[in-house]
Design a protein around this motif. Structure first.
Motif, PDB file in Angstrom:
ATOM      1  N   MET A   1       2.608  49.735  36.715  1.00 58.59           N
ATOM      2  CA  MET A   1       3.408  50.150  36.685  1.00 58.59           C
ATOM      3  C   MET A   1       4.461  50.065  37.956  1.00 58.59           C
ATOM      4  SD  MET A   1       2.899  54.381  37.565  1.00 58.59           S
ATOM      5  CE  MET A   1       2.147  54.815  35.536  1.00 58.59           C
ATOM      6  N   THR A   2       6.051  50.457  37.815  1.00 55.55           N
ATOM      7  CA  THR A   2       6.602  50.458  38.902  1.00 55.55           C
ATOM      8  C   THR A   2       6.374  51.226  39.919  1.00 55.55           C
ATOM      9  OG1 THR A   2       8.149  49.618  36.864  1.00 55.55           O
ATOM     10  CG2 THR A   2       9.635  50.123  39.115  1.00 55.55           C
ATOM     11  N   THR A   3       6.718  50.998  41.355  1.00 57.54           N
ATOM     12  CA  THR A   3       6.458  52.055  42.179  1.00 57.54           C
ATOM     13  C   THR A   3       7.763  52.358  42.851  1.00 57.54           C
ATOM     14  OG1 THR A   3       6.892  49.861  44.245  1.00 57.54           O
ATOM     15  CG2 THR A   3       4.985  50.178  43.311  1.00 57.54           C
ATOM     16  N   LYS A   4       7.644  52.886  43.073  1.00 58.92           N
ATOM     17  CA  LYS A   4       8.407  54.433  43.720  1.00 58.92           C
ATOM     18  C   LYS A   4       9.752  53.506  44.588  1.00 58.92           C
ATOM     19  CE  LYS A   4       9.830  58.226  46.650  1.00 58.92           C
ATOM     20  NZ  LYS A   4       9.453  59.792  47.324  1.00 58.92           N
ATOM     21  N   SER A   5       9.485  52.725  45.525  1.00 65.06           N
ATOM     22  CA  SER A   5      10.478  51.206  46.202  1.00 65.06           C
ATOM     23  C   SER A   5      10.833  50.822  45.690  1.00 65.06           C
ATOM     24  CB  SER A   5       9.411  50.622  47.406  1.00 65.06           C
ATOM     25  OG  SER A   5       8.555  50.265  46.501  1.00 65.06           O
ATOM     26  N   GLU A   6      10.365  50.125  44.229  1.00 69.39           N
ATOM     27  CA  GLU A   6      11.412  49.274  43.491  1.00 69.39           C
ATOM     28  C   GLU A   6      12.114  49.952  42.438  1.00 69.39           C
ATOM     29  OE1 GLU A   6       8.082  45.941  42.239  1.00 69.39           O
ATOM     30  OE2 GLU A   6       7.484  48.135  41.126  1.00 69.39           O
ATOM     31  N   THR A   7      11.781  51.171  42.482  1.00 71.30           N
ATOM     32  CA  THR A   7      12.909  52.127  42.165  1.00 71.30           C
ATOM     33  C   THR A   7      14.614  52.508  42.547  1.00 71.30           C
ATOM     34  OG1 THR A   7      11.867  54.621  41.548  1.00 71.30           O
ATOM     35  CG2 THR A   7      11.820  53.579  40.180  1.00 71.30           C
ATOM     36  N   THR A  32      11.569  61.194  23.278  1.00 74.97           N
ATOM     37  CA  THR A  32      11.691  61.642  24.448  1.00 74.97           C
ATOM     38  C   THR A  32      10.927  61.480  26.187  1.00 74.97           C
ATOM     39  OG1 THR A  32      13.510  63.711  23.581  1.00 74.97           O
ATOM     40  CG2 THR A  32      13.059  63.625  26.586  1.00 74.97           C
ATOM     41  N   VAL A  33      10.220  61.846  26.012  1.00 74.77           N
ATOM     42  CA  VAL A  33       8.700  61.553  26.430  1.00 74.77           C
ATOM     43  C   VAL A  33       8.610  60.596  26.530  1.00 74.77           C
ATOM     44  CG1 VAL A  33       6.272  62.071  27.089  1.00 74.77           C
ATOM     45  CG2 VAL A  33       8.063  63.949  26.657  1.00 74.77           C
ATOM     46  N   GLY A  34       8.546  59.647  25.455  1.00 76.17           N
ATOM     47  CA  GLY A  34       8.102  57.735  25.778  1.00 76.17           C
ATOM     48  C   GLY A  34       9.265  57.033  26.038  1.00 76.17           C
ATOM     49  N   ALA A  35       9.928  57.348  26.543  1.00 75.58           N
ATOM     50  CA  ALA A  35      11.409  56.763  26.175  1.00 75.58           C
ATOM     51  C   ALA A  35      11.484  56.999  28.134  1.00 75.58           C
ATOM     52  CB  ALA A  35      12.715  57.051  25.584  1.00 75.58           C
ATOM     53  N   LEU A  36      11.433  58.754  28.451  1.00 72.85           N
ATOM     54  CA  LEU A  36      12.098  59.069  30.046  1.00 72.85           C
ATOM     55  C   LEU A  36      10.384  57.901  30.722  1.00 72.85           C
ATOM     56  CD1 LEU A  36      14.702  59.645  28.217  1.00 72.85           C
ATOM     57  CD2 LEU A  36      13.575  61.568  30.301  1.00 72.85           C
ATOM     58  N   ALA A  37       9.403  57.767  30.026  1.00 73.95           N
ATOM     59  CA  ALA A  37       8.362  56.793  30.764  1.00 73.95           C
ATOM     60  C   ALA A  37       8.233  55.321  30.400  1.00 73.95           C
ATOM     61  CB  ALA A  37       6.846  57.586  29.801  1.00 73.95           C
ATOM     62  N   ASP A  38       9.365  54.741  29.539  1.00 67.82           N
ATOM     63  CA  ASP A  38       9.676  53.570  29.449  1.00 67.82           C
ATOM     64  C   ASP A  38       9.835  53.431  31.580  1.00 67.82           C
ATOM     65  OD1 ASP A  38       9.866  51.097  29.426  1.00 67.82           O
ATOM     66  OD2 ASP A  38      11.226  51.340  27.360  1.00 67.82           O
ATOM     67  N   PRO A  39       9.491  52.443  32.356  1.00 64.11           N
ATOM     68  CA  PRO A  39       9.781  51.756  33.480  1.00 64.11           C
ATOM     69  C   PRO A  39      10.784  51.032  32.963  1.00 64.11           C
ATOM     70  CG  PRO A  39       7.245  51.753  33.143  1.00 64.11           C
ATOM     71  CD  PRO A  39       8.076  51.921  32.027  1.00 64.11           C
ATOM     72  N   LEU A  65       0.212  60.542  27.596  1.00 61.02           N
ATOM     73  CA  LEU A  65       0.586  60.166  28.410  1.00 61.02           C
ATOM     74  C   LEU A  65       0.586  61.001  29.462  1.00 61.02           C
ATOM     75  CD1 LEU A  65       4.402  58.795  26.858  1.00 61.02           C
ATOM     76  CD2 LEU A  65       2.380  57.534  27.972  1.00 61.02           C
ATOM     77  N   ALA A  66       0.234  60.056  30.589  1.00 59.64           N
ATOM     78  CA  ALA A  66      -0.032  60.758  32.083  1.00 59.64           C
ATOM     79  C   ALA A  66       1.349  60.804  33.038  1.00 59.64           C
ATOM     80  CB  ALA A  66      -0.861  60.396  33.034  1.00 59.64           C
ATOM     81  N   ALA A  82       8.410  56.458  38.764  1.00 63.00           N
ATOM     82  CA  ALA A  82       7.923  56.134  38.052  1.00 63.00           C
ATOM     83  C   ALA A  82       6.692  56.906  37.812  1.00 63.00           C
ATOM     84  CB  ALA A  82       6.834  55.074  38.719  1.00 63.00           C
ATOM     85  N   GLY A  83       6.629  57.233  36.667  1.00 62.96           N
ATOM     86  CA  GLY A  83       5.500  59.113  36.465  1.00 62.96           C
ATOM     87  C   GLY A  83       6.274  59.938  36.414  1.00 62.96           C
ATOM     88  N   ARG A  84       7.149  60.362  36.663  1.00 60.95           N
ATOM     89  CA  ARG A  84       7.985  61.535  36.800  1.00 60.95           C
ATOM     90  C   ARG A  84       8.940  61.563  35.929  1.00 60.95           C
ATOM     91  NH1 ARG A  84       9.565  65.639  41.742  1.00 60.95           N
ATOM     92  NH2 ARG A  84      11.687  66.131  40.651  1.00 60.95           N
TER      93      ARG A  84
END
Length: 342
Positions: A1-7, A32-39, A65-66, A82-84
């Motif tokens: 998963m992409t970390t906050k620092s990376e994003t 919409t959810v699927g796309a916006l959860a995509d790193p 999706l969590a 990521a994750g939000r």
């Protein structure tokens, strides 16, 4: 998963893309959810959903999706990590709205999402819009008499004329006419409209990094009229004058081409863009190549707008069966186009 620092890297340059939820009774909330959860999407842009938080949460549960879906007032309140998933929550959808059923309420809500996204774009708060599918019948039942997203966005942004472009990895098509009947389409086509459509397509491809697009223009009749054997001279009257003007201005434009060979030629690499005269002439080849790969781009708006090239799919809405990759690609293309202008 992409970390906050990376994003956070490049956060100031990633464009902000408003992503509308579409018809809440269809697959819009899920894609919409699927796309916006995509790193991969988050690395390219800062996506901001416009829709209904509770419906998006339900869609996330259906997809397994969590993600943390957070209601925000606007862009300044959003945190992109990521994750939000940030959403401007209009709160228009009741918790008991059935999936897969025509709803005037959902049709009106889909309109309101687009209206908010358009206002954000006009204000310069977002650099692009990506839309999940709406249902035209539901839109009309909700009191909004527009043929679809293209015409609705033109109205909301005060744009007198726009064009629909479909883009896939193998083929790009721009349409002279779209959501009208075939007889009406033929009547509407004239040299001025053909010329303006080609110019919009040419400008879009130049902006996308193709400095001298090769453009093939379809005929209206079979075999491009076969020198008067088919039709009533529509090619010579409606298309040829436009091509002559465009060629005189230095554009690489060829036609009118028989449509049954134009798409083959484009598929093998002869053309960067095909100009279709009416809806099915352009949509058919794109969808044969793969409906999941096609992205709808509205050309001529004051803001970038992309969309999936599929409908609300009521038959599978709310089941978790929908593939969300097309929506991810639509957001990525919005980000790529907007990045050129940021």
């Amino acid at each position: 998963m992409t970390t906050k620092s990376e994003t956070e890297v490049g956060a100031e340059t990633r464009p902000i893309i408003a992503v509308t939820m579409g018809d809440a009774a269809g697959v819009g909330p899920e894609v919409t959810v699927g796309a916006l959860a995509d790193p991969a999407v988050l690395r390219l842009c800062r996506p901001l959903a416009v829709g209904d938080r509770a419906r998006l949460e339900e869609a996330a549960r259906i997809l397994g999706l969590a993600v943390d879906i957070v209601a925000v007032e606007g862009v300044s309140d959003a945190t992109f990590e990521a994750g939000r998933i940030n959403v401007i929550d209009l709160g228009l959808i009741p918790p008991d709205l059935p999936w897969g059923e025509l709803s005037a309420l959902a049709g009106d809500a889909a309109y309101q999402y687009i209206k908010v996204a358009s206002e954000l774009s006009i204000a310069g708060a977002v650099q692009g819009i990506c839309t999940a599918p709406l249902n035209k019948e539901a839109l009309h039942l909700g009191g909004h008499e527009f043929p679809g997203h293209t015409e609705l966005l033109a109205h909301l942004t005060g744009t007198p004329e726009v064009s629909m472009m479909l883009s896939s990895p193998q083929l790009k098509v721009i349409h002279v006419t779209t959501h009208i009947g075939l007889i009406d389409a033929i009547a509407k086509i004239d040299p001025g409209l053909v010329e303006r459509t080609v110019r919009r397509g040419n400008e879009a491809l130049v902006r996308a990094g193709i400095p001298a697009p090769r453009i093939g223009v379809c005929a209206i009749n079979p075999h491009a009229g076969e020198h008067g054997l088919f039709g009533h001279g529509e090619e010579e009257e409606k298309i040829v004058p436009a091509i002559e003007v465009l060629q005189a201005d230095g554009l690489d434009v060829t036609g009118p081409l028989p449509a049954d060979t134009a798409f083959f030629l484009a598929g093998r690499g002869d053309y960067d863009l095909i100009v279709a005269m009416y809806h099915d002439q352009g949509h058919g080849p794109i969808k044969v190549l793969g409906i999941e790969d096609g992205v709808n781009i509205t050309v001529g708006l004051p803001v970038i707008r992309t969309s999936v090239d599929h409908g609300t799919a009521f038959d599978i809405a709310g089941t978790g069966k929908v593939r969300t990759g097309s929506m991810s690609e639509a957001v990525r293309q919005a980000a790529a186009l907007a990045s050129v202008k940021v």
